[in-house]
Motif scaffolding. Structure first.
Motif, mmCIF file in Angstrom:
data_model
loop_
_atom_site.group_PDB
_atom_site.id
_atom_site.type_symbol
_atom_site.label_atom_id
_atom_site.label_comp_id
_atom_site.label_asym_id
_atom_site.label_seq_id
_atom_site.Cartn_x
_atom_site.Cartn_y
_atom_site.Cartn_z
ATOM 1 N N ARG A 181 -74.863 -8.610 -29.732
ATOM 2 C CA ARG A 181 -76.160 -8.225 -29.175
ATOM 3 C C ARG A 181 -76.035 -6.888 -28.443
ATOM 4 O O ARG A 181 -75.150 -6.691 -27.617
ATOM 5 C CB ARG A 181 -76.673 -9.306 -28.221
ATOM 6 C CG ARG A 181 -78.029 -8.972 -27.583
ATOM 7 C CD ARG A 181 -78.571 -10.158 -26.804
ATOM 8 N NE ARG A 181 -78.867 -11.274 -27.693
ATOM 9 C CZ ARG A 181 -79.993 -11.429 -28.365
ATOM 10 N NH1 ARG A 181 -80.955 -10.511 -28.254
ATOM 11 N NH2 ARG A 181 -80.181 -12.463 -29.153
ATOM 12 N N GLY A 182 -76.929 -5.967 -28.795
ATOM 13 C CA GLY A 182 -76.914 -4.655 -28.159
ATOM 14 C C GLY A 182 -76.075 -3.623 -28.891
ATOM 15 O O GLY A 182 -76.167 -2.422 -28.594
ATOM 16 N N LYS A 183 -75.259 -4.056 -29.837
ATOM 17 C CA LYS A 183 -74.455 -3.115 -30.622
ATOM 18 C C LYS A 183 -75.321 -2.522 -31.746
ATOM 19 O O LYS A 183 -76.356 -3.077 -32.107
ATOM 20 C CB LYS A 183 -73.233 -3.822 -31.212
ATOM 21 C CG LYS A 183 -72.262 -4.369 -30.170
ATOM 22 C CD LYS A 183 -71.565 -3.246 -29.440
ATOM 23 C CE LYS A 183 -70.663 -3.770 -28.320
ATOM 24 N NZ LYS A 183 -69.509 -4.515 -28.861
ATOM 25 N N THR A 184 -74.856 -1.423 -32.303
ATOM 26 C CA THR A 184 -75.590 -0.761 -33.384
ATOM 27 C C THR A 184 -74.922 -1.041 -34.724
ATOM 28 O O THR A 184 -73.720 -0.804 -34.895
ATOM 29 C CB THR A 184 -75.668 0.755 -33.157
ATOM 30 O OG1 THR A 184 -76.385 1.008 -31.946
ATOM 31 C CG2 THR A 184 -76.394 1.442 -34.305
ATOM 32 N N LEU A 185 -75.707 -1.549 -35.641
ATOM 33 C CA LEU A 185 -75.261 -1.846 -36.996
ATOM 34 C C LEU A 185 -75.812 -0.786 -37.938
ATOM 35 O O LEU A 185 -77.029 -0.586 -38.020
ATOM 36 C CB LEU A 185 -75.774 -3.230 -37.420
ATOM 37 C CG LEU A 185 -75.594 -3.628 -38.886
ATOM 38 C CD1 LEU A 185 -74.114 -3.692 -39.254
ATOM 39 C CD2 LEU A 185 -76.276 -4.977 -39.154
ATOM 40 N N GLY A 186 -74.923 -0.085 -38.625
ATOM 41 C CA GLY A 186 -75.346 0.920 -39.596
ATOM 42 C C GLY A 186 -75.156 0.402 -41.008
ATOM 43 O O GLY A 186 -74.059 -0.025 -41.367
ATOM 44 N N VAL A 187 -76.221 0.412 -41.790
ATOM 45 C CA VAL A 187 -76.164 -0.080 -43.168
ATOM 46 C C VAL A 187 -76.379 1.097 -44.116
ATOM 47 O O VAL A 187 -77.476 1.657 -44.174
ATOM 48 C CB VAL A 187 -77.228 -1.169 -43.423
ATOM 49 C CG1 VAL A 187 -77.113 -1.683 -44.855
ATOM 50 C CG2 VAL A 187 -77.088 -2.315 -42.419
ATOM 51 N N VAL A 188 -75.331 1.478 -44.815
ATOM 52 C CA VAL A 188 -75.427 2.571 -45.777
ATOM 53 C C VAL A 188 -75.796 1.956 -47.127
ATOM 54 O O VAL A 188 -74.954 1.393 -47.820
ATOM 55 C CB VAL A 188 -74.104 3.350 -45.872
ATOM 56 C CG1 VAL A 188 -74.221 4.484 -46.890
ATOM 57 C CG2 VAL A 188 -73.714 3.909 -44.506
ATOM 58 N N GLY A 189 -77.084 2.029 -47.453
ATOM 59 C CA GLY A 189 -77.589 1.420 -48.675
ATOM 60 C C GLY A 189 -78.434 0.200 -48.372
ATOM 61 O O GLY A 189 -77.975 -0.930 -48.503
#
Length: 318
Positions: free
Chosen positions: A141-149
């Motif tokens: 919670r509070g972290k950043t998730l980066g989704v490439v695609g």
């Protein structure tokens, strides 16, 4: 509509998977129009008489023998092993299985994230050595998730991350529609911004000429030393040597890898022994629900092609 297209399941589809497909095709395609080849000879014998082939891959010789072929249903999402230009020249429709793996891959990706965030990678290695050594876990919670695609798989990954309170940023070729679970959406070429901002980076792009070698040493240096990379795309999307060096030097925190440049992963690869790496054998898309998901896909595409309605075919690549 014709009396029914004839389909071939060639020899290189395993017996267990063939049984799954026959179950999926029951009631969709007349049984007499489905041919199963157990040997290479049988595949070539039947190839000329069929209009459709259901398979993972198709070599050049079998493709050449299938002179009446109109449609290939690829059983995987990735089609980088097909000669797309050759299919276009012969006006053969290629459809893939994009979407049927979204749930299992997303769930496994969530598992990877929790393993790193809660310290379970370390705990598993300590257990193997019989070591009791307490440590602190974190929270997603509070972290950043980066989704490439942000396709079907990336969207489901975003949904699971958002459900746990993560901020989700991602890339998509078509940015006109942003999935609800994605807080910020960038164009595919702007993936560097996603790498720079994310605590966890998930690669979910298909392998194309544009994505081959997408992450090399330069891109890995954009990522924080606290960032974890998850690759559920294809091994060739990442420069494996550069990634190994980044993991060895701790310039990124860790990696969860389900795919590799060469599979199986070589026994002498340093990735096996690095304490900040999780290795799984290209199985993130596995699920007992494949047959029922294939059934709907096959039904739609078979009926559309049989009716001559190519626009109604789903997951069309060519």
């Amino acid at each position: 509509m014709s009396d029914g297209l004839r389909l071939l399941i060639p020899h290189h589809v395993s017996p267990d998977r063939t049984d799954d497909l026959l179950s999926a095709l029951e009631g969709v395609v007349p049984a007499e129009h489905v041919v199963v080849a157990d040997t290479p000879t049988e595949s070539f014998e039947h190839a000329e008489a069929v209009e459709g082939i259901v398979t993972y891959d198709l070599d050049d010789d079998l493709l050449a023998a299938a002179t009446n072929l109109r449609w290939i249903q690829c059983l995987s999402a990735g089609v980088d092993h097909y000669d797309l230009e050759a299919l276009r020249e012969r006006e053969i429709v290629l459809t893939n299985s994009s979407g049927i793996h979204a749930e299992p891959i997303a769930e496994q990706t969530l598992c990877y994230l929790l393993m790193f965030e809660r310290g379970l990678v370390q705990a598993t290695r300590q257990q193997g050595r019989g070591v009791w050594e307490r440590f602190e876990g974190g929270e997603l919670r509070g972290k950043t998730l980066g989704v490439v695609g942000v396709g079907s798989i990336g969207t489901r990954v975003a949904e699971l991350g958002a459900a746990l309170g993560m901020t989700v940023v991602g890339t998509k070729r078509d940015t006109s529609e942003r999935p609800a679970a994605v807080d910020e959406l960038f164009a595919a070429d702007d993936y560097h911004e996603v790498l720079r901002r994310s605590d966890y980076v998930v690669l979910a792009v298909p392998l194309t000429e544009e994505t081959r070698g997408l992450l090399g040493g330069e891109e890995l240096r954009l990522m924080s030393s606290d960032t974890v990379l998850v690759n559920v795309a294809r091994g060739d999307v990442v420069d494996e040597a550069a990634l190994t060096a980044a993991l060895q030097n701790r310039s990124i925190r860790g990696a969860a890898l389900d795919v590799f440049e060469t599979e199986p992963l070589s026994a002498d690869s340093p990735l096996w022994d690095l304490s900040n790496v999780v290795v799984t054998p290209h199985m993130a898309g596995s699920t007992p629900k494949k047959p029922e998901r294939w059934r709907e896909l096959l039904r739609q595409n078979y009926e559309a092609l049989d009716a001559g309605d190519l626009e109604a075919m789903v997951n069309r690549v060519v």
